[in-house]
Design an enzyme around this catalytic site. Structure first.
Site, PDB file in Angstrom:
ATOM      1  N   THR A  82       0.799  -1.149  -0.085  1.00 49.40           N
ATOM      2  CA  THR A  82      -0.085   0.008  -0.078  1.00 49.40           C
ATOM      3  C   THR A  82       0.679   1.320   0.006  1.00 49.40           C
ATOM      4  O   THR A  82       0.613   2.130  -0.790  1.00 49.40           O
ATOM      5  CB  THR A  82      -0.995   0.176   1.291  1.00 49.40           C
ATOM      6  OG1 THR A  82      -1.799  -1.054   1.128  1.00 49.40           O
ATOM      7  CG2 THR A  82      -1.623   1.273   1.209  1.00 49.40           C
ATOM      8  N   ASP A 294      -9.599  -3.146  -0.047  1.00 50.78           N
ATOM      9  CA  ASP A 294      -8.496  -3.756   0.532  1.00 50.78           C
ATOM     10  C   ASP A 294      -8.692  -4.701   1.534  1.00 50.78           C
ATOM     11  O   ASP A 294      -8.503  -5.761   1.716  1.00 50.78           O
ATOM     12  CB  ASP A 294      -7.372  -2.920   0.589  1.00 50.78           C
ATOM     13  CG  ASP A 294      -6.181  -3.498   1.200  1.00 50.78           C
ATOM     14  OD1 ASP A 294      -5.200  -4.247   0.206  1.00 50.78           O
ATOM     15  OD2 ASP A 294      -5.713  -3.328   2.333  1.00 50.78           O
TER      16      ASP A 294
HETATM   17 ZN   LIG Z   1      -2.988  -1.360  -0.419  1.00 51.06          ZN
END
Ligand SMILES: [Zn+2]
Length: 547
Positions: A82, A294
Site C-alpha cells: 500500500t 483492500d
Molecule cells: Zn493497499
C-alpha cells in the site's frame, strides 16, 4: 439503491446523485484547465477485478470507464504494498526514488528496541512505535502534485482524505492544507496546525452513531448471489458467501465493508463544499484513498459475493460523490487508479482450476530461516530480520566475515526451496538499470530494481513463485494478500475523466508514474525536476510538452 448501500452517508450521497440529470456527464468539454483535480486510489482494485466487473458498473466507475481508460496500468515495482503504491501515484516516480519501498522496513540504526519502522512514521519522536506510530510524511523523498501546486500557486489547496493514514500521507505529501484519515474510531490528522473543519466534527459524530447500530445484511443482486460459494480457509473459518451484516459496535466489520468507503467519500464531499475547492483561479487537488476494497480482499478474498457487493456499492457511492461535485458546478478532472492489485485465496483459485495456487511454507518466514542459519553457522542473535519474502536484512551486530557467510548461506537456503522463484543480493540489484520500457515487459530483476532503496532496502530480496500467497497461516481478517512482483499484484486500472470526454478505451501498458506528468500537463504545471514517468499522449484535453 439505498437498500443495497444501507448507510446514512451513502443515502445522502445517492440522493445528490439522483438529483443530477443524466446528461450532465455528456455536456461539452469545458475550455481551459480544470479547477480541481480529484485523484482516487481504490486500495487493491486490481485490473483483473476492474475487467471482471466493468460491464456491470452503472454509476461512478462507469462514468470514469467512459473517459480515457487504461485497463493495463501498472504499479511497475516488485514490492506491491500500500505505501509504495500510493507513493508512485502523485509523485511520478517509482519507489526507488520515493524511498517508500515497503509498508514497514527494518532500520537497525534506530535507537529504540523495536527496529521495524513504519513508512508513514516519524520514529524520532519519543513513544512512536511500529504499531502505535506518530504519523509523518518524513520518509517520502519525493514531492507530490499538491506540494508542487502550492509552490507554483501559493493559493492552491492540497487536501487528502483516506481510510488509511499511509494513503493520505503518500498522496498528500509534505505540504497539505487538510489531511484526514481513519484512526480506528474516527477521522484524525497529523496536520495539527490547521483548524478542524466542521465536516470532520459532524462526520465523526455521525459515524459513531452509525457504528453503534447493528447493520442488517445487504441485499445481494443475482450477479453477486452467483458468486456466493463458501470456501473453508481453516477448519473454523469460511469465506465467499457474505453480505456484510454487522453487530453493533463492530469496528473491524465496519472497516471491511462498503460503509467505510461511503464514510470517506462523504468526508471528501463535505470538504469540497466547506473549503470551496475548485472555486478560485488556482487549481486545487483532492486525493481520496478508498480502503474498504483492500480490507474486504484481505479478510474475505476477491472472488466471492463479498467483493461483488463491495465493488457494486463503490460504483454507486462514487456516483453520489461525483453528483455532489456536479451540483457545486465545479470544473473538475478525475484520475482513478489503485496502489496495487491482489491475489484471491488459493483455496478458491484451486477450485477454479489454478492448481499452482498455494499458501507459502511457514518455514520461509525470515525468522525461521534465521534460526536454521544461526545453528548451522554457530552464531548468536536473530541473524536475519524481515517477514516472509521480499526484503531480508542481515543482523548488523554480526562481524563482517560472519555477515558474508550468512549472506551466502541464506541465498543458498532460500534458492533451494521449491516455492522460491529468485533471490537477489543488494549488490546484484544495485547494478540493474532502472527500466524505462513498457512495464509488462520488465524482468523480475527490473521490478525489484524499481523497489530498491540503497539506504533502506534489505540485504537480500526473496521472490516467491507465482500464485504462492505469503499468508502461510490464514486467520480472521487475513486470508488473502498482495505484495509480489507478479502481474495480478502489479496490474491496475488507470482512468482519466473530465466532463465531455469521449470514451477512449486504451489497451497499451502504462505505469502509475505517468499519472503526475499527465495531470501536470492538463493543468499547465511545468514540472520543476525530473521524474520517472512521462506525460501520456492521447488523453483528451491534455497537451503533453515536447520531450
Ligand atoms: Zn493497499
Amino acid at each position: 439503491m439505498r437498500k443495497l448501500i444501507g448507510t446514512v452517508f451513502a443515502a445522502a450521497l445517492a440522493s445528490a446523485a439522483c438529483a443530477q440529470p443524466a446528461a450532465q456527464a455528456q455536456a461539452p468539454a469545458p475550455a481551459g484547465a480544470p479547477k480541481l483535480v480529484v485523484v482516487i486510489s481504490v486500495d487493491q482494485l486490481s485490473a483483473d477485478l476492474f475487467d471482471e466487473y466493468r460491464r456491470h458498473f452503472t454509476g461512478g466507475l462507469a462514468r470514469l470507464a467512459n473517459g480515457t481508460a487504461f485497463r493495463n496500468g501498472y504499479q511497475a515495482h516488485s514490492g506491491t504494498e500500500t505505501c509504495p503504491g500510493h507513493s508512485t501515484i502523485l509523485t511520478g516516480s517509482h519507489p526507488t526514488h520515493t524511498g517508500i519501498f515497503a509498508n514497514t522496513w527494518v532500520d537497525q540504526s534506530v535507537s529504540r528496541s523495536d527496529k521495524t519502522v513504519y513508512c508513514a512514521e516519524d520514529e524520532r519522536v519519543a513513544g512512536s512505535s511500529t504499531t502505535n506510530y506518530v504519523v509523518s510524511p518524513m520518509h517520502l523523498r519525493a514531492q507530490t502534485l499538491g506540494d508542487l501546486l502550492k509552490q507554483r500557486w501559493p493559493q492552491s489547496r492540497n487536501v487528502a482524505v483516506a481510510g488509511k493514514d499511509r494513503s493520505a500521507v503518500m498522496m498528500g505529501g509534505h505540504a497539505v492544507d487538510q489531511r484526514w484519515y481513519w484512526s480506528g474510531k474516527g477521522f484524525t490528522t497529523d496536520n495539527k496546525a490547521a483548524a478542524v473543519p466542521a465536516t470532520i466534527t459532524k462526520a465523526n459524530t455521525e459515524i459513531a452513531r452509525l457504528i453503534a447500530t447493528a447493520r442488517p445484511a445487504l441485499e445481494s443482486p443475482p450477479l453477486c448471489q452467483g458468486k456466493a460459494t463458501p470456501y473453508a480457509v481453516t477448519p473454523q473459518l469460511s469465506v465467499g458467501a457474505g453480505r456484510f451484516a454487522r453487530a453493533a459496535g463492530d469496528l473491524r466489520a465496519f472497516r471491511a465493508s462498503p460503509e467505510y468507503d461511503a464514510a470517506v467519500l462523504a468526508v471528501a464531499a463535505g470538504l469540497v463544499q466547506e473549503m470551496k475547492l475548485g472555486s478560485d483561479g488556482a487549481p486545487d487537488v483532492l486525493s481520496v484513498g478508498l480502503s474498504a476494497t483492500d480490507y474486504v480482499g484481505h479478510s474475505l478474498g476477491s472472488g466471492g459475493e463479498e467483493m461483488c457487493l463491495q465493488l457494486l456499492s463503490l460504483d454507486r457511492d462514487l456516483a453520489g460523490f461525483f453528483g455532489v461535485l456536479d451540483a457545486q458546478g465545479i470544473d473538475y478532472a478525475v484520475v482513478l487508479t489503485a496502489d496495487h492489485g491482489g491475489m484471491d485465496i488459493p483455496e478458491r483459485l484451486r477450485a477454479k482450476g489454478n492448481a499452482t495456487a498455494v499458501r507459502a511454507d511457514p518455514a520461509l518466514e525470515t525468522a525461521e530461516v534465521g534460526k536454521i542459519l544461526a545453528a548451522k553457522l554457530q552464531l548468536a542473535g536473530p541473524v536475519l530480520l524481515g517477514d516472509l519474502a521480499n526484503d531480508v536484512w542481515i543482523d548488523r551486530g554480526l562481524k563482517p566475515a560472519d555477515r558474508t557467510r550468512v549472506e551466502r548461506e541464506a541465498v543458498a537456503h532460500f534458492k533451494a526451496h521449491p516455492q522460491v522463484e529468485a533471490v537477489f543480493t543488494k549488490r546484484q540489484i544495485s547494478r540493474v538499470r532502472l527500466a524505462t520500457s513498457a512495464p509488462d515487459r520488465w524482468t523480475i530483476a527490473e521490478r525489484v530494481r524499481a523497489s530498491f532503496d540503497q539506504q533502506r532496502s534489505g540485504d537480500l530480496y526473496v521472490v516467491l513463485k507465482r500464485y504462492v500467497s505469503t499468508i502461510a497461516e490464514p486467520g480472521v481478517g487475513y486470508v488473502a494478500t498482495h505484495g509480489s512482483p507478479w502481474d495480478y499484484d502489479r496490474r491496475v486500472p488507470i482512468l482519466f475523466w473530465r466532463k465531455g470526454m469521449r470514451p477512449n478505451d486504451r489497451q497499451d501498458h502504462i505505469s502509475t508514474v505517468n499519472v503526475l506528468p499527465t495531470i501536470a500537463a492538463e493543468i499547465g504545471l511545468a514540472l520543476p525536476g525530473k521524474v520517472d514517468g512521462r506525460c501520456l499522449n492521447g488523453v483528451e484535453g491534455v497537451a503533453c510538452p515536447a520531450p
